[in-house]
Write an enzyme that holds these catalytic residues in place. Structure first.
Site, PDB file in Angstrom:
ATOM      1  CE  LYS A  89       1.128   1.112   4.377  1.00 15.29           C
ATOM      2  NZ  LYS A  89       1.985   2.240   4.717  1.00 15.29           N
ATOM      3  CB  VAL A 130      12.272  -5.987   4.185  1.00 10.60           C
ATOM      4  CG1 VAL A 130      12.178  -6.163   5.698  1.00 10.60           C
ATOM      5  CG2 VAL A 130      12.018  -7.309   3.474  1.00 10.60           C
ATOM      6  N   GLY A 168       4.720  -4.506   3.670  1.00 14.07           N
ATOM      7  CA  GLY A 168       5.038  -5.867   3.205  1.00 14.07           C
ATOM      8  C   GLY A 168       4.750  -6.913   4.274  1.00 14.07           C
ATOM      9  CB  SER A 208       0.448  -5.458   6.692  1.00 16.75           C
ATOM     10  OG  SER A 208       0.951  -4.660   7.737  1.00 16.75           O
ATOM     11  CG  ASP A 236      -0.200  -0.276   8.048  1.00 13.19           C
ATOM     12  OD1 ASP A 236      -1.039   0.587   8.379  1.00 13.19           O
ATOM     13  OD2 ASP A 236       1.000  -0.010   7.819  1.00 13.19           O
TER      14      ASP A 236
HETATM   15  O1  C5P Z   1       0.479  -2.205  14.571  1.00 11.68           O
HETATM   16  P1  C5P Z   1       1.888  -2.388  14.108  1.00 11.68           P
HETATM   17  O2  C5P Z   1       2.621  -3.424  14.917  1.00 11.68           O
HETATM   18  O3  C5P Z   1       2.035  -2.602  12.658  1.00 11.68           O
HETATM   19  O4  C5P Z   1       2.605  -0.990  14.415  1.00 11.68           O
HETATM   20  C1  C5P Z   1       4.003  -0.881  14.410  1.00 11.68           C
HETATM   21  C2  C5P Z   1       4.400   0.286  15.259  1.00 11.68           C
HETATM   22  O5  C5P Z   1       4.019   1.514  14.637  1.00 11.68           O
HETATM   23  C3  C5P Z   1       3.750   0.342  16.626  1.00 11.68           C
HETATM   24  O6  C5P Z   1       4.476  -0.426  17.558  1.00 11.68           O
HETATM   25  C4  C5P Z   1       3.824   1.816  16.949  1.00 11.68           C
HETATM   26  O7  C5P Z   1       5.120   2.163  17.386  1.00 11.68           O
HETATM   27  C5  C5P Z   1       3.634   2.464  15.591  1.00 11.68           C
HETATM   28  N1  C5P Z   1       2.244   2.869  15.328  1.00 11.68           N
HETATM   29  C6  C5P Z   1       1.707   3.929  16.042  1.00 11.68           C
HETATM   30  N2  C5P Z   1       0.422   4.318  15.804  1.00 11.68           N
HETATM   31  C7  C5P Z   1      -0.325   3.706  14.872  1.00 11.68           C
HETATM   32  C8  C5P Z   1       0.205   2.641  14.115  1.00 11.68           C
HETATM   33  C9  C5P Z   1       1.507   2.238  14.372  1.00 11.68           C
HETATM   34  O8  C5P Z   1       2.371   4.511  16.900  1.00 11.68           O
HETATM   35  N3  C5P Z   1      -1.578   4.110  14.660  1.00 11.68           N
END
Ligand code: C5P
Length: 328
Positions: free
Chosen positions: A28, A123, A129, A131, A164
Protein backbone atom coordinates in the site's frame (compact mmCIF):
# COMPACT_ATOMS: atom_id res chain seq x y z
CA UNK A 1 -17.18 -17.84 13.86
CA UNK A 2 -19.46 -16.36 11.20
CA UNK A 3 -20.80 -18.92 8.78
CA UNK A 4 -21.17 -16.81 5.67
CA UNK A 5 -18.11 -16.44 3.49
CA UNK A 6 -16.94 -12.92 2.72
CA UNK A 7 -18.11 -11.04 -0.30
CA UNK A 8 -14.64 -9.70 -1.07
CA UNK A 9 -12.53 -12.61 0.18
CA UNK A 10 -13.04 -15.74 -1.90
CA UNK A 11 -14.87 -18.52 -0.10
CA UNK A 12 -12.60 -21.04 1.56
CA UNK A 13 -12.64 -24.68 0.60
CA UNK A 14 -10.64 -27.58 1.93
CA UNK A 15 -8.04 -28.49 -0.69
CA UNK A 16 -7.28 -32.04 -1.65
CA UNK A 17 -5.04 -33.75 0.91
CA UNK A 18 -1.44 -32.71 0.50
CA UNK A 19 -2.09 -29.89 -1.97
CA UNK A 20 -0.45 -26.60 -1.04
CA UNK A 21 -2.58 -23.43 -0.98
CA UNK A 22 -1.38 -20.13 -2.46
CA UNK A 23 -2.56 -16.61 -1.52
CA UNK A 24 -1.47 -13.13 -2.57
CA UNK A 25 -1.75 -9.74 -0.86
CA UNK A 26 -0.65 -6.29 -2.02
CA UNK A 27 1.49 -3.43 -0.76
CA UNK A 28 0.00 0.00 0.00
CA UNK A 29 0.75 3.66 -0.30
CA UNK A 30 -0.80 6.19 2.11
CA UNK A 31 -2.20 8.95 -0.11
CA UNK A 32 -2.78 10.89 3.11
CA UNK A 33 -1.33 10.04 6.52
CA UNK A 34 -2.50 12.48 9.19
CA UNK A 35 -1.17 11.72 12.66
CA UNK A 36 -2.24 12.89 16.13
CA UNK A 37 -0.22 12.84 19.36
CA UNK A 38 0.46 9.48 21.03
CA UNK A 39 -2.34 7.92 23.06
CA UNK A 40 -1.75 6.39 26.50
CA UNK A 41 -1.31 2.95 24.84
CA UNK A 42 1.55 4.35 22.71
CA UNK A 43 -0.38 4.16 19.44
CA UNK A 44 -1.13 7.33 17.48
CA UNK A 45 -4.60 8.27 16.26
CA UNK A 46 -4.51 8.32 12.47
CA UNK A 47 -6.52 9.40 9.49
CA UNK A 48 -5.00 7.36 6.71
CA UNK A 49 -6.12 7.11 3.10
CA UNK A 50 -4.69 3.83 1.82
CA UNK A 51 -4.30 2.79 -1.79
CA UNK A 52 -3.32 -0.80 -2.65
CA UNK A 53 -0.64 -1.05 -5.37
CA UNK A 54 0.37 -3.86 -7.72
CA UNK A 55 3.33 -5.19 -5.76
CA UNK A 56 2.34 -8.43 -4.04
CA UNK A 57 3.58 -11.04 -1.62
CA UNK A 58 2.77 -14.64 -2.57
CA UNK A 59 2.45 -17.09 0.31
CA UNK A 60 2.33 -20.85 -0.26
CA UNK A 61 1.06 -22.92 2.66
CA UNK A 62 2.41 -26.48 2.50
CA UNK A 63 0.46 -28.89 4.67
CA UNK A 64 2.22 -30.41 7.67
CA UNK A 65 0.85 -32.94 10.19
CA UNK A 66 -1.31 -31.53 13.01
CA UNK A 67 0.71 -31.03 16.17
CA UNK A 68 3.98 -30.21 14.37
CA UNK A 69 5.27 -26.61 14.66
CA UNK A 70 4.24 -23.97 12.13
CA UNK A 71 7.32 -22.84 10.23
CA UNK A 72 8.12 -20.28 7.53
CA UNK A 73 10.79 -19.44 4.96
CA UNK A 74 11.52 -16.83 2.30
CA UNK A 75 11.50 -18.29 -1.25
CA UNK A 76 14.93 -18.34 -2.84
CA UNK A 77 13.78 -16.43 -5.90
CA UNK A 78 12.39 -13.54 -3.78
CA UNK A 79 13.43 -10.07 -4.96
CA UNK A 80 13.46 -8.99 -1.28
CA UNK A 81 13.63 -10.58 2.15
CA UNK A 82 17.11 -12.13 2.21
CA UNK A 83 18.16 -12.43 5.84
CA UNK A 84 14.64 -11.82 7.18
CA UNK A 85 13.99 -13.56 10.53
CA UNK A 86 11.85 -16.68 10.19
CA UNK A 87 11.28 -17.42 13.89
CA UNK A 88 8.06 -17.58 15.88
CA UNK A 89 7.69 -13.77 15.85
CA UNK A 90 7.54 -13.63 12.03
CA UNK A 91 4.11 -12.32 10.97
CA UNK A 92 3.58 -15.37 8.74
CA UNK A 93 3.85 -17.69 11.73
CA UNK A 94 1.82 -15.37 13.96
CA UNK A 95 -0.93 -15.23 11.34
CA UNK A 96 -1.00 -19.03 11.02
CA UNK A 97 -1.13 -19.36 14.81
CA UNK A 98 -4.02 -16.88 14.90
CA UNK A 99 -6.05 -19.06 12.49
CA UNK A 100 -5.17 -22.16 14.53
CA UNK A 101 -6.26 -20.43 17.78
CA UNK A 102 -9.55 -19.33 16.19
CA UNK A 103 -10.25 -22.94 15.18
CA UNK A 104 -9.38 -24.29 18.65
CA UNK A 105 -11.65 -21.67 20.22
CA UNK A 106 -14.48 -23.35 18.31
CA UNK A 107 -13.46 -26.86 19.33
CA UNK A 108 -11.80 -27.73 16.04
CA UNK A 109 -8.29 -29.08 15.55
CA UNK A 110 -6.17 -27.18 13.00
CA UNK A 111 -3.47 -28.77 10.90
CA UNK A 112 0.01 -27.33 10.67
CA UNK A 113 1.89 -25.75 7.76
CA UNK A 114 5.18 -24.63 6.32
CA UNK A 115 4.61 -21.12 4.92
CA UNK A 116 6.86 -19.95 2.10
CA UNK A 117 6.69 -16.31 1.03
CA UNK A 118 7.91 -14.87 -2.25
CA UNK A 119 8.61 -11.29 -1.26
CA UNK A 120 8.08 -8.75 -4.00
CA UNK A 121 7.61 -5.92 -1.47
CA UNK A 122 10.75 -4.30 -0.05
CA UNK A 123 11.27 -4.91 3.69
CA UNK A 124 10.87 -2.13 6.33
CA UNK A 125 10.07 0.23 3.47
CA UNK A 126 6.76 1.78 4.59
CA UNK A 127 4.84 -0.32 2.05
CA UNK A 128 3.27 -2.78 4.54
CA UNK A 129 5.04 -5.87 3.20
CA UNK A 130 4.82 -7.58 6.61
CA UNK A 131 1.10 -6.85 6.74
CA UNK A 132 0.66 -8.37 3.27
CA UNK A 133 2.56 -11.47 4.45
CA UNK A 134 0.23 -11.74 7.44
CA UNK A 135 -2.95 -11.46 5.38
CA UNK A 136 -1.81 -13.91 2.70
CA UNK A 137 -0.90 -16.35 5.49
CA UNK A 138 -4.34 -15.88 7.13
CA UNK A 139 -6.12 -16.72 3.85
CA UNK A 140 -3.81 -19.61 2.99
CA UNK A 141 -4.08 -21.29 6.41
CA UNK A 142 -7.84 -20.68 6.54
CA UNK A 143 -8.19 -22.53 3.22
CA UNK A 144 -5.56 -25.22 3.96
CA UNK A 145 -7.24 -26.26 7.22
CA UNK A 146 -10.83 -25.65 6.09
CA UNK A 147 -11.34 -23.17 8.92
CA UNK A 148 -14.15 -21.39 7.02
CA UNK A 149 -13.44 -18.01 8.63
CA UNK A 150 -15.75 -15.23 7.45
CA UNK A 151 -14.89 -11.65 6.70
CA UNK A 152 -15.53 -10.44 10.26
CA UNK A 153 -13.32 -13.15 11.75
CA UNK A 154 -10.52 -12.42 9.29
CA UNK A 155 -10.76 -8.70 10.05
CA UNK A 156 -10.56 -9.34 13.77
CA UNK A 157 -7.51 -11.58 13.38
CA UNK A 158 -5.94 -9.04 11.02
CA UNK A 159 -6.42 -6.21 13.52
CA UNK A 160 -4.70 -8.31 16.20
CA UNK A 161 -1.66 -8.72 13.95
CA UNK A 162 -0.99 -5.02 13.22
CA UNK A 163 -2.54 -1.68 12.37
CA UNK A 164 -1.99 -1.99 8.58
CA UNK A 165 -3.08 -5.61 8.29
CA UNK A 166 -6.88 -5.06 7.87
CA UNK A 167 -6.26 -2.84 4.83
CA UNK A 168 -4.09 -5.53 3.22
CA UNK A 169 -7.16 -7.78 3.44
CA UNK A 170 -9.51 -5.26 1.79
CA UNK A 171 -7.27 -3.54 -0.80
CA UNK A 172 -8.68 -0.89 -3.13
CA UNK A 173 -8.84 2.53 -1.48
CA UNK A 174 -10.00 3.09 2.10
CA UNK A 175 -9.89 5.61 4.91
CA UNK A 176 -8.57 4.18 8.16
CA UNK A 177 -9.13 5.88 11.51
CA UNK A 178 -8.28 5.00 15.13
CA UNK A 179 -4.93 3.15 14.75
CA UNK A 180 -5.56 3.25 10.99
CA UNK A 181 -7.33 -0.09 11.26
CA UNK A 182 -11.00 0.98 11.35
CA UNK A 183 -11.68 1.09 7.64
CA UNK A 184 -14.28 2.65 5.41
CA UNK A 185 -13.95 1.87 1.71
CA UNK A 186 -13.60 4.80 -0.68
CA UNK A 187 -14.90 3.78 -4.09
CA UNK A 188 -12.86 5.74 -6.63
CA UNK A 189 -14.53 7.05 -9.77
CA UNK A 190 -14.57 4.42 -12.56
CA UNK A 191 -11.38 4.52 -14.62
CA UNK A 192 -9.21 5.69 -11.72
CA UNK A 193 -5.60 4.54 -12.14
CA UNK A 194 -2.61 6.11 -10.44
CA UNK A 195 0.90 5.59 -11.77
CA UNK A 196 3.75 5.82 -9.31
CA UNK A 197 7.49 5.47 -9.24
CA UNK A 198 8.85 4.10 -5.99
CA UNK A 199 12.37 5.06 -4.92
CA UNK A 200 13.38 2.25 -2.54
CA UNK A 201 16.15 2.85 -0.03
CA UNK A 202 18.86 0.27 0.64
CA UNK A 203 18.31 0.68 4.39
CA UNK A 204 14.93 0.18 6.10
CA UNK A 205 13.49 2.64 8.62
CA UNK A 206 11.89 1.47 11.87
CA UNK A 207 8.23 2.49 12.13
CA UNK A 208 8.29 2.78 15.96
CA UNK A 209 11.43 4.96 15.71
CA UNK A 210 9.71 7.39 13.31
CA UNK A 211 6.61 7.62 15.53
CA UNK A 212 8.83 8.11 18.62
CA UNK A 213 10.63 10.92 16.85
CA UNK A 214 7.30 12.55 15.98
CA UNK A 215 6.52 12.45 19.73
CA UNK A 216 9.91 13.95 20.58
CA UNK A 217 9.28 16.85 18.18
CA UNK A 218 6.07 17.53 20.13
CA UNK A 219 4.27 19.20 17.24
CA UNK A 220 1.53 16.61 16.54
CA UNK A 221 -2.03 17.85 17.18
CA UNK A 222 -4.22 16.00 19.71
CA UNK A 223 -6.44 14.76 16.90
CA UNK A 224 -5.25 14.12 13.37
CA UNK A 225 -6.30 16.41 10.50
CA UNK A 226 -9.09 15.21 8.21
CA UNK A 227 -8.66 13.91 4.68
CA UNK A 228 -12.15 14.70 3.40
CA UNK A 229 -10.97 16.74 0.39
CA UNK A 230 -8.82 13.87 -0.79
CA UNK A 231 -11.60 11.29 -0.31
CA UNK A 232 -14.05 13.52 -2.22
CA UNK A 233 -11.56 14.02 -5.05
CA UNK A 234 -10.99 10.26 -5.30
CA UNK A 235 -14.71 9.54 -5.44
CA UNK A 236 -14.85 12.05 -8.28
CA UNK A 237 -17.77 13.90 -9.73
CA UNK A 238 -18.25 13.12 -13.38
CA UNK A 239 -15.03 11.17 -13.86
CA UNK A 240 -11.77 10.06 -12.31
CA UNK A 241 -9.69 12.59 -10.38
CA UNK A 242 -6.90 13.77 -12.70
CA UNK A 243 -3.40 13.17 -11.26
CA UNK A 244 -2.70 16.92 -11.56
CA UNK A 245 -5.66 17.54 -9.23
CA UNK A 246 -4.65 14.71 -6.91
CA UNK A 247 -1.06 15.94 -6.55
CA UNK A 248 -1.66 18.85 -4.10
CA UNK A 249 -3.86 16.66 -1.87
CA UNK A 250 -1.14 14.10 -1.06
CA UNK A 251 0.22 14.56 2.48
CA UNK A 252 2.17 12.61 5.09
CA UNK A 253 2.70 13.96 8.62
CA UNK A 254 5.60 11.53 9.16
CA UNK A 255 7.70 13.24 6.47
CA UNK A 256 9.54 15.66 8.78
CA UNK A 257 10.28 13.06 11.49
CA UNK A 258 11.54 10.64 8.82
CA UNK A 259 13.73 13.34 7.26
CA UNK A 260 15.18 14.17 10.69
CA UNK A 261 16.21 10.52 11.07
CA UNK A 262 17.27 10.08 7.45
CA UNK A 263 18.40 13.45 6.02
CA UNK A 264 19.66 11.62 2.91
CA UNK A 265 16.01 11.17 1.87
CA UNK A 266 16.01 14.89 1.06
CA UNK A 267 18.22 14.09 -1.96
CA UNK A 268 15.73 11.44 -3.12
CA UNK A 269 12.78 13.84 -2.84
CA UNK A 270 14.74 16.48 -4.77
CA UNK A 271 15.78 14.01 -7.47
CA UNK A 272 12.17 12.82 -7.94
CA UNK A 273 11.00 16.41 -8.30
CA UNK A 274 13.77 17.16 -10.81
CA UNK A 275 12.80 13.99 -12.70
CA UNK A 276 9.38 15.54 -13.36
CA UNK A 277 7.10 13.91 -10.77
CA UNK A 278 3.74 15.65 -10.30
CA UNK A 279 4.19 15.21 -6.54
CA UNK A 280 6.39 13.28 -4.14
CA UNK A 281 5.21 11.44 -1.06
CA UNK A 282 6.78 9.48 1.77
CA UNK A 283 5.26 5.98 1.91
CA UNK A 284 3.97 5.31 5.43
CA UNK A 285 6.83 5.80 7.89
CA UNK A 286 9.33 5.58 5.02
CA UNK A 287 11.95 5.37 3.76
CA UNK A 288 10.37 4.63 0.34
CA UNK A 289 9.44 7.75 -1.62
CA UNK A 290 6.60 7.62 -4.15
CA UNK A 291 6.52 9.92 -7.17
CA UNK A 292 3.08 10.51 -8.71
CA UNK A 293 3.08 10.51 -12.52
CA UNK A 294 0.60 11.33 -15.27
CA UNK A 295 0.47 7.90 -16.86
CA UNK A 296 2.59 4.80 -17.43
CA UNK A 297 4.93 6.32 -20.08
CA UNK A 298 5.53 9.33 -17.81
CA UNK A 299 6.26 6.95 -14.90
CA UNK A 300 8.75 4.99 -17.05
CA UNK A 301 10.52 8.21 -17.96
CA UNK A 302 10.65 9.48 -14.34
CA UNK A 303 11.94 6.05 -13.26
CA UNK A 304 14.69 6.11 -15.84
CA UNK A 305 15.87 9.57 -14.71
CA UNK A 306 15.73 8.49 -11.06
CA UNK A 307 17.78 5.36 -11.79
CA UNK A 308 20.42 7.58 -13.39
CA UNK A 309 20.44 9.87 -10.33
CA UNK A 310 21.57 6.95 -8.12
CA UNK A 311 19.61 8.12 -5.09
CA UNK A 312 17.76 4.83 -4.52
CA UNK A 313 18.78 1.20 -4.31
CA UNK A 314 15.78 0.21 -6.44
CA UNK A 315 13.34 2.15 -8.60
CA UNK A 316 9.99 0.45 -9.26
CA UNK A 317 7.05 1.48 -11.46
CA UNK A 318 3.71 0.54 -9.91
CA UNK A 319 0.00 1.22 -10.32
CA UNK A 320 -2.92 1.55 -7.95
CA UNK A 321 -5.55 0.94 -6.86
CA UNK A 322 -5.70 -2.85 -6.98
CA UNK A 323 -7.86 -5.44 -5.21
CA UNK A 324 -7.49 -6.99 -1.80
CA UNK A 325 -5.91 -10.28 -0.78
CA UNK A 326 -7.11 -13.46 -2.49
CA UNK A 327 -6.37 -17.12 -2.97
CA UNK A 328 -4.56 -17.82 -6.23
O1 C5P B 1 0.48 -2.20 14.57
P1 C5P B 1 1.89 -2.39 14.11
O2 C5P B 1 2.62 -3.42 14.92
O3 C5P B 1 2.04 -2.60 12.66
O4 C5P B 1 2.60 -0.99 14.41
C1 C5P B 1 4.00 -0.88 14.41
C2 C5P B 1 4.40 0.29 15.26
O5 C5P B 1 4.02 1.51 14.64
C3 C5P B 1 3.75 0.34 16.63
O6 C5P B 1 4.48 -0.43 17.56
C4 C5P B 1 3.82 1.82 16.95
O7 C5P B 1 5.12 2.16 17.39
C5 C5P B 1 3.63 2.46 15.59
N1 C5P B 1 2.24 2.87 15.33
C6 C5P B 1 1.71 3.93 16.04
N2 C5P B 1 0.42 4.32 15.80
C7 C5P B 1 -0.33 3.71 14.87
C8 C5P B 1 0.20 2.64 14.12
C9 C5P B 1 1.51 2.24 14.37
O8 C5P B 1 2.37 4.51 16.90
N3 C5P B 1 -1.58 4.11 14.66
Amino acid sequence: MTAAPSTTVPSTTTPADGAPVVARAHAKINLALRVGAARPDGYHPLVSVFEAIDLAETVTAHPRPAGTPLTCAVAEDSPYGAGLGTGADNLLVRAGEAVAAAMRAHGREPGSAHLVVRKEIPVAAGLAGGSADAVAALLACDALWGAGLGREDLHELARGLGADVPFALDGGVAIGVDRGDRLTAVVPAPGTAHHWVLAVSGRGLSTPAVFRHLDARGDAPATPAAADDLAAALRGSGGPCHPVDLAPLLVNDLTEPALDLRPDLGDTFAAAERAGALATLLCGSGPTIAALCLDRPHAESVASVLRGAEVASDVLVVRGPVTGAALV
